[in-house]
Motif scaffolding. Structure first.
Motif, PDB file in Angstrom:
ATOM      1  N   PRO A   1      16.914  -7.914   8.026  1.00 50.95           N
ATOM      2  CA  PRO A   1      17.668  -8.550   9.102  1.00 50.95           C
ATOM      3  C   PRO A   1      16.789  -8.745  10.335  1.00 50.95           C
ATOM      4  CG  PRO A   1      18.914  -6.760   8.140  1.00 50.95           C
ATOM      5  CD  PRO A   1      17.535  -6.644   7.587  1.00 50.95           C
ATOM      6  N   ALA A   2      16.904  -9.926  10.912  1.00 55.40           N
ATOM      7  CA  ALA A   2      16.132 -10.242  12.111  1.00 55.40           C
ATOM      8  C   ALA A   2      17.060 -10.333  13.299  1.00 55.40           C
ATOM      9  CB  ALA A   2      15.392 -11.571  11.920  1.00 55.40           C
ATOM     10  N   SER A   3      16.467 -10.232  14.473  1.00 53.13           N
ATOM     11  CA  SER A   3      17.250 -10.285  15.695  1.00 53.13           C
ATOM     12  C   SER A   3      17.874 -11.663  15.833  1.00 53.13           C
ATOM     13  CB  SER A   3      16.362  -9.996  16.901  1.00 53.13           C
ATOM     14  OG  SER A   3      15.731  -8.741  16.754  1.00 53.13           O
TER      15      SER A   3
ATOM     16  N   SER B   1      19.207 -12.519  -3.870  1.00 52.63           N
ATOM     17  CA  SER B   1      19.764 -12.923  -2.586  1.00 52.63           C
ATOM     18  C   SER B   1      19.582 -11.878  -1.491  1.00 52.63           C
ATOM     19  CB  SER B   1      21.265 -13.222  -2.753  1.00 52.63           C
ATOM     20  OG  SER B   1      21.943 -12.062  -3.220  1.00 52.63           O
ATOM     21  N   ASN B   2      19.166 -10.682  -1.817  1.00 53.72           N
ATOM     22  CA  ASN B   2      19.046  -9.634  -0.798  1.00 53.72           C
ATOM     23  C   ASN B   2      17.703  -8.917  -0.797  1.00 53.72           C
ATOM     24  OD1 ASN B   2      19.289  -8.306  -3.170  1.00 53.72           O
ATOM     25  ND2 ASN B   2      21.021  -6.998  -2.576  1.00 53.72           N
ATOM     26  N   SER B   3      16.684  -9.544  -1.399  1.00 51.69           N
ATOM     27  CA  SER B   3      15.362  -8.899  -1.409  1.00 51.69           C
ATOM     28  C   SER B   3      14.254  -9.943  -1.364  1.00 51.69           C
ATOM     29  CB  SER B   3      15.201  -8.023  -2.658  1.00 51.69           C
ATOM     30  OG  SER B   3      15.169  -8.828  -3.820  1.00 51.69           O
ATOM     31  N   CYS B   4      13.166  -9.583  -0.726  1.00 49.82           N
ATOM     32  CA  CYS B   4      11.977 -10.444  -0.654  1.00 49.82           C
ATOM     33  C   CYS B   4      10.769  -9.533  -0.823  1.00 49.82           C
ATOM     34  CB  CYS B   4      11.924 -11.183   0.676  1.00 49.82           C
ATOM     35  SG  CYS B   4      10.628 -12.439   0.763  1.00 49.82           S
ATOM     36  N   THR B   5      10.109  -9.653  -1.945  1.00 52.64           N
ATOM     37  CA  THR B   5       9.004  -8.758  -2.271  1.00 52.64           C
ATOM     38  C   THR B   5       7.692  -9.281  -1.690  1.00 52.64           C
ATOM     39  OG1 THR B   5      10.100  -8.167  -4.341  1.00 52.64           O
ATOM     40  CG2 THR B   5       7.745  -7.646  -4.148  1.00 52.64           C
ATOM     41  N   PRO B   6       7.044  -8.535  -0.782  1.00 55.59           N
ATOM     42  CA  PRO B   6       5.771  -8.979  -0.202  1.00 55.59           C
ATOM     43  C   PRO B   6       4.698  -9.140  -1.280  1.00 55.59           C
ATOM     44  CG  PRO B   6       6.729  -7.206   1.100  1.00 55.59           C
ATOM     45  CD  PRO B   6       7.524  -7.274  -0.166  1.00 55.59           C
TER      46      PRO B   6
ATOM     47  N   GLY C   1      10.892  -2.560   8.546  1.00 49.20           N
ATOM     48  CA  GLY C   1      12.131  -2.985   7.915  1.00 49.20           C
ATOM     49  C   GLY C   1      12.784  -4.180   8.582  1.00 49.20           C
ATOM     50  N   SER C   2      12.122  -4.814   9.545  1.00 47.27           N
ATOM     51  CA  SER C   2      12.698  -5.973  10.231  1.00 47.27           C
ATOM     52  C   SER C   2      11.656  -7.083  10.330  1.00 47.27           C
ATOM     53  CB  SER C   2      13.172  -5.584  11.622  1.00 47.27           C
ATOM     54  OG  SER C   2      13.684  -6.706  12.297  1.00 47.27           O
ATOM     55  N   ALA C   3      12.066  -8.318  10.042  1.00 51.04           N
ATOM     56  CA  ALA C   3      11.136  -9.448  10.055  1.00 51.04           C
ATOM     57  C   ALA C   3      11.901 -10.739  10.291  1.00 51.04           C
ATOM     58  CB  ALA C   3      10.372  -9.529   8.746  1.00 51.04           C
TER      59      ALA C   3
END
Length: 373
Positions: free
Chosen positions: A36-38, A82-87, A134-136
């Motif tokens: 989650p991002a600001s 839909s809820n994960s993005c693997t670097p 944990g935020s990006a």
């Protein structure tokens, strides 16, 4: 994002103008899934969102970010759900291989390169900037790897030009529908026959028979350096243009002419110097010969005798000498007032007798005498 909204945006992209496509790009951006991002902020006001590449090929993708993210770590990740993005790769630990990344804070962009693509590489990816643990924030990109010709492609993604000149980019498409555009990162888009892009003269020609639209940018300036992309329908392909400063260069032909001319001048100087030295030496040698050539050359076929002038009164004629010449002897006299006349004629011989200026020389010829008693 709601599927119905995504479908609506895609349809709008097919029929809308450049502004609609810019909104479509923004709508596809947002916070990276699972991070989650600001307030769901985006990286930039322009992006590349949908690409197509042929299997086995490679693609370079620019990810733009704002000035406040210059010192942040960036990374490229793949969305598997839909809820994960693997670097996959980070800018603080770049890799060389199938996927690499390079950060350029001055241009506020990090560049991702993917090589040896397979159909299994098709899917959604994210250009992400790490805000905190944990935020990006990020921008979503869809990549389609096809077996046949890609929907949109260019011959090369890196193009160079020189100040004042022009560059041409050929964008190739396989389906003749939708609008063809030429866009600048962080700027606007130009359509066919639009004539300019952000004040820069641009000529776009669309060859629908061969499926190519050509973009020519004229009167290049250094500030034109940056990222652009071709757009056809919903597909984009990035192109980086580098404009270098015009410098005075010497071609190989000009260099050959200059070297040849220099050698010719050097040879001419050597010839002139050699001729002058030789001429000076010749004149010096002639002067030395003239100075030392006052000797008289005697003919070896003649007989010579020394005449005693004792008893001859000064001023008396020669026939009043005290010694009567014999009847069988013939006398002839040679007066040499100027010895130089002799030396000029006899310079090739050096006899042992040196004539004096006040001496009269006689040549004696003996007649044959009859010795019969």
């Amino acid at each position: 994002m709601d599927p119905l909204m995504l479908l609506f945006l895609l349809i709008a992209g097919l029929t809308g103008g450049p502004e609609t496509r810019l909104h479509l790009c923004l709508a596809l951006g947002g916070a990276a899934r699972g991070m989650p991002a600001s307030s769901g902020e985006r990286l930039t006001q322009g992006c590349v969102s949908t690409l197509t590449v042929q299997r086995g090929g490679s693609v370079t993708i620019p990810c733009f970010y704002g000035d406040r993210y210059k010192s942040h770590v960036k990374y490229w990740c793949r969305e598997y759900s839909s809820n994960s993005c693997t670097p996959i790769v980070y800018t603080d630990s770049p890799q060389e291989g199938k996927v690499s990344v390079r950060d350029d804070p001055d241009q506020q962009v990090f560049i991702v390169t993917m090589n040896n693509l397979t159909t299994g590489d098709s899917g959604y990816y994210w250009c992400s900037v790490e805000i905190s643990r944990g935020s990006a924030v990020g921008t979503r990109v869809y990549l389609s790897v096809t077996e046949g010709s890609p929907r949109l492609s260019v011959d090369k993604q890196e193009v160079t030009g020189v100040e004042g000149d022009s560059v041409t980019v050929q964008c190739r498409y396989t389906y003749d529908y939708g609008q063809r555009l030429w866009c600048k990162a962080g700027g606007s888009c130009a359509a066919v026959n639009s004539g300019s892009l952000d004040g820069r003269p641009v000529l776009i020609r669309d060859d629908r028979v061969n499926g190519v639209f050509s973009v020519t940018m004229r009167g290049l300036e250094r500030k034109d350096t940056g990222w652009y992309w071709c757009t056809a329908d919903i597909w984009q392909i990035p192109v980086h243009i580098t404009v270098s400063q015009r410098t005075t260069t010497t071609t190989s032909t000009e260099l050959f002419l200059y070297v040849g001319l220099g050698l010719l001048v050097l040879l001419l100087v050597i010839i002139i110097i050699t001729w002058k030295v030789w001429d000076k030496h010749k004149k010096k040698r002639a002067m030395n010969q003239n100075a030392g050539s006052t000797e008289l050359t005697l003919n070896p076929d003649h007989e010579y005798a020394v005449i005693d002038r004792t008893g001859i009164t000064k001023g008396d004629p020669a026939e009043q000498a005290s010694v009567e010449p014999g009847a069988d002897v013939t006398y002839s006299s040679i007066l040499l007032p100027d010895p130089q006349q002799v030396s000029s004629r006899c310079s090739s011989h050096r006899p042992a007798v040196t004539p004096a200026s006040d001496v009269i020389y006689s040549s004696v010829a003996l007649k044959h005498r009859d010795h019969t008693p």
